[in-house]
Design an enzyme around this catalytic site. Structure first.
Site, PDB file in Angstrom:
ATOM      1  N   ASP A 204       0.206  13.060   2.899  1.00  0.00           N
ATOM      2  CA  ASP A 204       0.536  13.924   1.757  1.00  0.00           C
ATOM      3  C   ASP A 204       0.233  15.382   2.124  1.00  0.00           C
ATOM      4  O   ASP A 204      -0.098  15.682   3.263  1.00  0.00           O
ATOM      5  CB  ASP A 204      -0.276  13.485   0.534  1.00  0.00           C
ATOM      6  CG  ASP A 204      -1.778  13.565   0.793  1.00  0.00           C
ATOM      7  OD1 ASP A 204      -2.180  13.872   1.938  1.00  0.00           O
ATOM      8  OD2 ASP A 204      -2.559  13.341  -0.149  1.00  0.00           O
ATOM      9  N   HIS A 492       3.198   6.161   7.162  1.00  0.00           N
ATOM     10  CA  HIS A 492       3.325   6.722   5.813  1.00  0.00           C
ATOM     11  C   HIS A 492       2.952   8.209   5.904  1.00  0.00           C
ATOM     12  O   HIS A 492       1.799   8.595   5.707  1.00  0.00           O
ATOM     13  CB  HIS A 492       2.386   5.970   4.864  1.00  0.00           C
ATOM     14  CG  HIS A 492       2.519   6.389   3.437  1.00  0.00           C
ATOM     15  ND1 HIS A 492       3.371   5.767   2.561  1.00  0.00           N
ATOM     16  CD2 HIS A 492       1.928   7.372   2.746  1.00  0.00           C
ATOM     17  CE1 HIS A 492       3.285   6.346   1.382  1.00  0.00           C
ATOM     18  NE2 HIS A 492       2.403   7.338   1.462  1.00  0.00           N
ATOM     19  N   ASP A 533       4.236  -2.966  10.194  1.00  0.00           N
ATOM     20  CA  ASP A 533       4.673  -1.584  10.394  1.00  0.00           C
ATOM     21  C   ASP A 533       5.640  -1.209   9.269  1.00  0.00           C
ATOM     22  O   ASP A 533       6.843  -1.184   9.462  1.00  0.00           O
ATOM     23  CB  ASP A 533       5.331  -1.511  11.780  1.00  0.00           C
ATOM     24  CG  ASP A 533       5.856  -0.127  12.104  1.00  0.00           C
ATOM     25  OD1 ASP A 533       5.569   0.825  11.357  1.00  0.00           O
ATOM     26  OD2 ASP A 533       6.567  -0.013  13.116  1.00  0.00           O
ATOM     27  N   GLU A 542      -1.042   4.627   6.565  1.00  0.00           N
ATOM     28  CA  GLU A 542      -1.200   6.061   6.390  1.00  0.00           C
ATOM     29  C   GLU A 542      -1.961   6.594   7.609  1.00  0.00           C
ATOM     30  O   GLU A 542      -2.484   5.828   8.429  1.00  0.00           O
ATOM     31  CB  GLU A 542      -1.924   6.414   5.084  1.00  0.00           C
ATOM     32  CG  GLU A 542      -1.843   7.910   4.793  1.00  0.00           C
ATOM     33  CD  GLU A 542      -1.816   8.301   3.312  1.00  0.00           C
ATOM     34  OE1 GLU A 542      -1.960   7.435   2.447  1.00  0.00           O
ATOM     35  OE2 GLU A 542      -1.640   9.514   3.053  1.00  0.00           O
TER      36      GLU A 542
END
Ligand SMILES: *[C@@H]1O[C@H](CO)[C@@H](O)[C@H](O)[C@H]1NC(C)=O
Ligand SMILES: *[C@@H]1O[C@H](CO)[C@@H](O)[C@H](O)[C@H]1NC(C)=O
Ligand SMILES: CC(=O)N[C@H]1CO[C@H](CO)[C@@H](O)[C@@H]1O
Length: 561
Positions: A204, A492, A533, A542
């Site tokens: 993020d 991610h 995966d 992540e």
């Protein structure tokens, strides 16, 4: 089992408990949290709206049914993130799109337990019976790892440096090493005070100084301790350049004359509802600060450690004495601020993404770093006074009390201690970022080994952990992206997952990430060595600044020993 549902949602204060505070033409963002008063293994949520939606998007749950002309929706927990501990909570964000001009009102009810047993993998996330933990991985599997330089650890180290360069926020330098990254978040700031720069935390784009500062001083510890390894493999300049980035940012965040320290830029809720590259984000990015009235000795203490360790690195390795002096002044002043105004930052600021439950440890580590930077006895006294556990105090004093703490810590992590092992031999402490705990354990063991504590045994064990991460596992994959021939393709991470050629980006795109996130250590397997995966499995896939910090130090330590 009873679950309470609170709609803290972001939509008008009318009926059905939904409040839209943030809506735009054709859409609104909502959120609900599931607060568990018993452990929950899976949940289902039913959303009912008075007007039809065109589309409902959810990231942290699966949309399993749409009914009644797009007015009702059923969400189910993700198989790998289905469990909520007793007393814990889980937040679910969603975005609604509609074409009518009237903002729909929606209500949510949540049931725990799944109605369909469509997730065969569900039990993998359940805790083991404790007897099983103790008997697993008693060391026998580790022996095959003992073959000196089985992997190219220097290559793995150089890739890890590049991961941090991919996390850069702000105006990138002309020598930017990551071709798919560009300038971003140039307007981060508060009332004209510039706060651009720093590292994005994970997949993020929030900048959280608590893990950023911890990662910075952990990386610096490995760099200072194993500097000859960095020099030998021509990674010194790359490392000096990489680590200056967060230090420059912390210097912007700390305003000594105003006794103000900015510890976070970005609102996790707003940030997490956007799936796109940092270069294309436009949400509001508020800045949060600690002051004497709202102190945070934890985050300020870790920042003091980063500054003081940075001082040593720039003075003795990177050859930039003026910058080293600036860092030392900042280390002293922010340490005084942390010590004179004691408090836990997350108590004043619950919107912070990373909680904290104390600050003595951070103050002790900061004082120990300051002692190493200045040799001023007052810092050593403070380090001892605030001490809870610590490696640095042993480094400085060689006192057997501190030595025994290290021995106890490593012993506890090794097979035969209290820690859980996967059947294939990974030290496994938590489903979130399991690899990081093994890497951190290996780093501490190697630091101790270099200092002459139980050298052979510790090195052998640390190597087993590092080798697991790089390929000695049931899949024969490297959990570090870009290393070897088989590694995760779907981390991610928004910047890696979204194409540079378009502003459109779908989270559900089945292909591999178009931009290779070299060097990132992904979260890791569950307690049974099971890993998939999948981009939507952010528990296992992540990446984060703190995941790589101990890992990189362990790689350097492995080469050294
Ligand atoms: C533990 O080690 C012994 C040999 O020392 C071996 O026979 C046994 O299978 C091992 N147990 C596990 C769970 O690996
Ligand atoms: C070592 O540290 C402990 C705990 O701080 C202290 O009680 C002890 O006196 C120290 N030992 C020496 C030899 O300084
Ligand atoms: C959690 C919550 O706010 N619940 C409220 C939903 O709306 C009903 C009726 O307006 C209230 O009684 C609940 O307290």
């Amino acid at each position: 089992m009873r679950v309470a549902v609170f709609l803290t949602a972001i939509a008008s204060v009318t009926a059905f408990n939904v409040t839209v505070t943030n809506h735009w033409n054709g859409g609104f963002q909502g959120k609900f949290s599931i607060n568990a008063d018993h452990a929950i293994y899976g949940w289902r949520a039913h959303i009912v709206c008075n007007n039809p939606l065109d589309k409902l998007e959810v990231l942290k749950a699966d949309l399993t049914e749409t009914r009644n002309g797009n007015k009702e929706f059923v969400l189910e927990s993700k198989p790998f993130d289905a469990n909520i501990a007793d007393g814990g909570s889980q937040e679910v964000d969603f975005i609604c799109h509609f074409t009518e001009s009237i903002v729909p009102n929606c209500a949510v009810t949540v049931n725990s337990g799944r109605s369909h047993s469509q997730y065969p993998g569900q039990q993998t996330a359940l805790p083991f019976p404790s007897e099983q933990r103790r008997t697993q991985g008693n060391g026998t599997r580790l022996s095959r790892a003992v073959s000196a330089m089985k992997y190219d650890y220097a290559k793995a180290l150089s890739l890890s440096i590049l991961f941090y360069d991919a996390q850069r926020s702000g105006k990138l330098p002309p020598h930017n090493h990551i071709p798919w990254r560009g300038d971003s978040a140039l307007h981060d700031g508060d009332n004209g005070h510039d706060l651009s720069g720093g590292w994005y935390d994970a997949g993020d784009h929030v900048k959280f100084n608590f893990p950023m500062a911890m990662s910075t001083h952990t990386l610096l510890l490995g760099f200072i301790k194993f500097q000859d390894v960095y020099k030998h493999f021509h990674q010194k300049d790359m490392m000096c350049d990489m680590i200056k980035w967060p230090l420059d940012y912390f210097l912007k965040c700390w305003i000594p004359s105003q006794q103000t320290y900015y510890f976070q830029v970005g609102d996790p809720n707003k940030d997490h509802s956007f799936w796109g590259r940092p270069e294309n984000m436009h949400m509001d990015r508020p800045a949060f600060k600690i002051t004497p009235a709202h102190p945070g000795s934890d985050v300020a203490g870790d920042t003091a450690s980063a500054f003081a360790a940075g001082h040593i690195a720039f003075k003795t390795i990177c050859g930039n004495a003026a910058y080293a002096d600036t860092l030392l002044q900042a280390a002293k002043s922010i340490y005084d601020f942390a010590k004179n105004h004691q408090g836990i930052y997350s108590k004043s600021f619950p919107q912070g993404g990373y909680g904290s439950n104390g600050f003595k440890d951070e103050l002790s580590v900061a004082a120990a770093w300051l002692y190493q930077a200045t040799h001023d006895a007052k810092y050593l006294n403070d380090a001892k006074q605030f001490h809870e556990t610590g490696y640095l105090l042993y480094e400085i004093t060689k006192n057997v009390t501190y030595k025994n703490e290290i021995i106890h810590y490593v012993k506890d992590n090794k097979p035969g201690g209290t820690a859980t092992y996967t059947p294939c031999g990974l030290l496994w402490k938590d489903q979130w970022g399991s690899n990081r705990y093994a890497a951190n354990g290996a780093f501490i063991a190697l630091l101790a080994a270099v200092d002459g504590i139980e050298t052979h045994d510790y090195v052998t064990w640390a190597m087993s952990q590092i080798n697991y991460l790089l390929g000695d596992n049931n899949y024969g994959i490297s959990y570090e992206i870009g290393f070897g021939s088989k590694y995760p393709q779907h981390p991610h991470h928004r910047g890696s997952a979204c194409r540079t050629t378009t502003t459109q980006c779908s989270f559900a795109d089945p292909g591999p990430n178009p931009n290779v996130l070299n060097g990132a250590l992904v979260g890791g397997p569950d307690a049974h060595d099971h890993y998939e995966d999948r981009r939507d499995d952010y528990v296992k896939n992540e990446v984060a600044c703190d995941y790589n910090a101990g890992f990189q130090g362990a790689l350097a330590g492995k080469i050294k020993k």
